[in-house]
Design a protein around this motif. Structure first.
Motif, PDB file in Angstrom:
ATOM      1  N   ARG A  27      22.633 -82.497  88.153  1.00  0.00           N
ATOM      2  CA  ARG A  27      23.553 -82.709  87.025  1.00  0.00           C
ATOM      3  C   ARG A  27      22.858 -83.451  85.885  1.00  0.00           C
ATOM      4  O   ARG A  27      23.051 -83.131  84.704  1.00  0.00           O
ATOM      5  CB  ARG A  27      24.793 -83.472  87.489  1.00  0.00           C
ATOM      6  N   LYS A  30      20.416 -80.985  84.225  1.00  0.00           N
ATOM      7  CA  LYS A  30      21.146 -79.973  83.451  1.00  0.00           C
ATOM      8  C   LYS A  30      21.700 -80.552  82.152  1.00  0.00           C
ATOM      9  O   LYS A  30      21.759 -79.861  81.134  1.00  0.00           O
ATOM     10  CB  LYS A  30      22.258 -79.353  84.287  1.00  0.00           C
ATOM     11  N   ARG A  33      18.818 -80.639  79.916  1.00  0.00           N
ATOM     12  CA  ARG A  33      18.496 -79.251  79.560  1.00  0.00           C
ATOM     13  C   ARG A  33      19.451 -78.727  78.485  1.00  0.00           C
ATOM     14  O   ARG A  33      19.037 -78.002  77.573  1.00  0.00           O
ATOM     15  CB  ARG A  33      18.554 -78.372  80.823  1.00  0.00           C
ATOM     16  N   ASP A  64      13.863 -76.307  83.356  1.00  0.00           N
ATOM     17  CA  ASP A  64      14.304 -75.123  84.099  1.00  0.00           C
ATOM     18  C   ASP A  64      13.596 -75.022  85.441  1.00  0.00           C
ATOM     19  O   ASP A  64      14.215 -74.724  86.471  1.00  0.00           O
ATOM     20  CB  ASP A  64      14.067 -73.841  83.285  1.00  0.00           C
ATOM     21  N   ILE A  67      14.917 -77.858  87.797  1.00  0.00           N
ATOM     22  CA  ILE A  67      16.268 -77.536  88.263  1.00  0.00           C
ATOM     23  C   ILE A  67      16.205 -76.468  89.348  1.00  0.00           C
ATOM     24  O   ILE A  67      16.865 -76.586  90.389  1.00  0.00           O
ATOM     25  CB  ILE A  67      17.158 -77.102  87.090  1.00  0.00           C
ATOM     26  N   GLU A  71      17.551 -76.918  93.136  1.00  0.00           N
ATOM     27  CA  GLU A  71      18.606 -76.028  93.628  1.00  0.00           C
ATOM     28  C   GLU A  71      18.167 -75.317  94.904  1.00  0.00           C
ATOM     29  O   GLU A  71      18.945 -75.200  95.856  1.00  0.00           O
ATOM     30  CB  GLU A  71      19.018 -75.026  92.546  1.00  0.00           C
TER      31      GLU A  71
END
Length: 77
Positions: A27, A30, A33, A64, A67, A71
């Motif tokens: 989070r 992001k 980002r 990116d 992340i 993930e």
């Protein structure tokens, strides 16, 4: 020269859910980002703004990748 016209896609993020769970780091990244999509403009056009936008693009690529790694890691757990 007018500098600091900023174009932001979407609403500004005023809050990041700080629940201490495995998604928390994602989070945060992001949110950073999201702001990489912000674009700076000047009138007349400026090399300064062009450089800021280029650096935003570089940061976006790095975020990116980070992340995506987190993930994938969270999917395995």
């Amino acid at each position: 020269m007018k500098i600091a016209d900023v174009e932001l896609k979407g609403e500004a993020l005023l809050h990041i859910d700080a629940t201490p769970d495995k998604e928390y780091p994602i989070r945060i990244l992001k949110a950073h980002r999201f702001y990489c999509d912000m674009r700076w403009h000047a009138d007349p056009p400026s090399a300064f703004c062009d450089e800021i936008n280029r650096l935003q693009d570089e940061r976006a690529k790095i975020l990116d990748r980070a992340i995506a790694v987190l993930e994938r890691h969270n999917e395995v757990e």
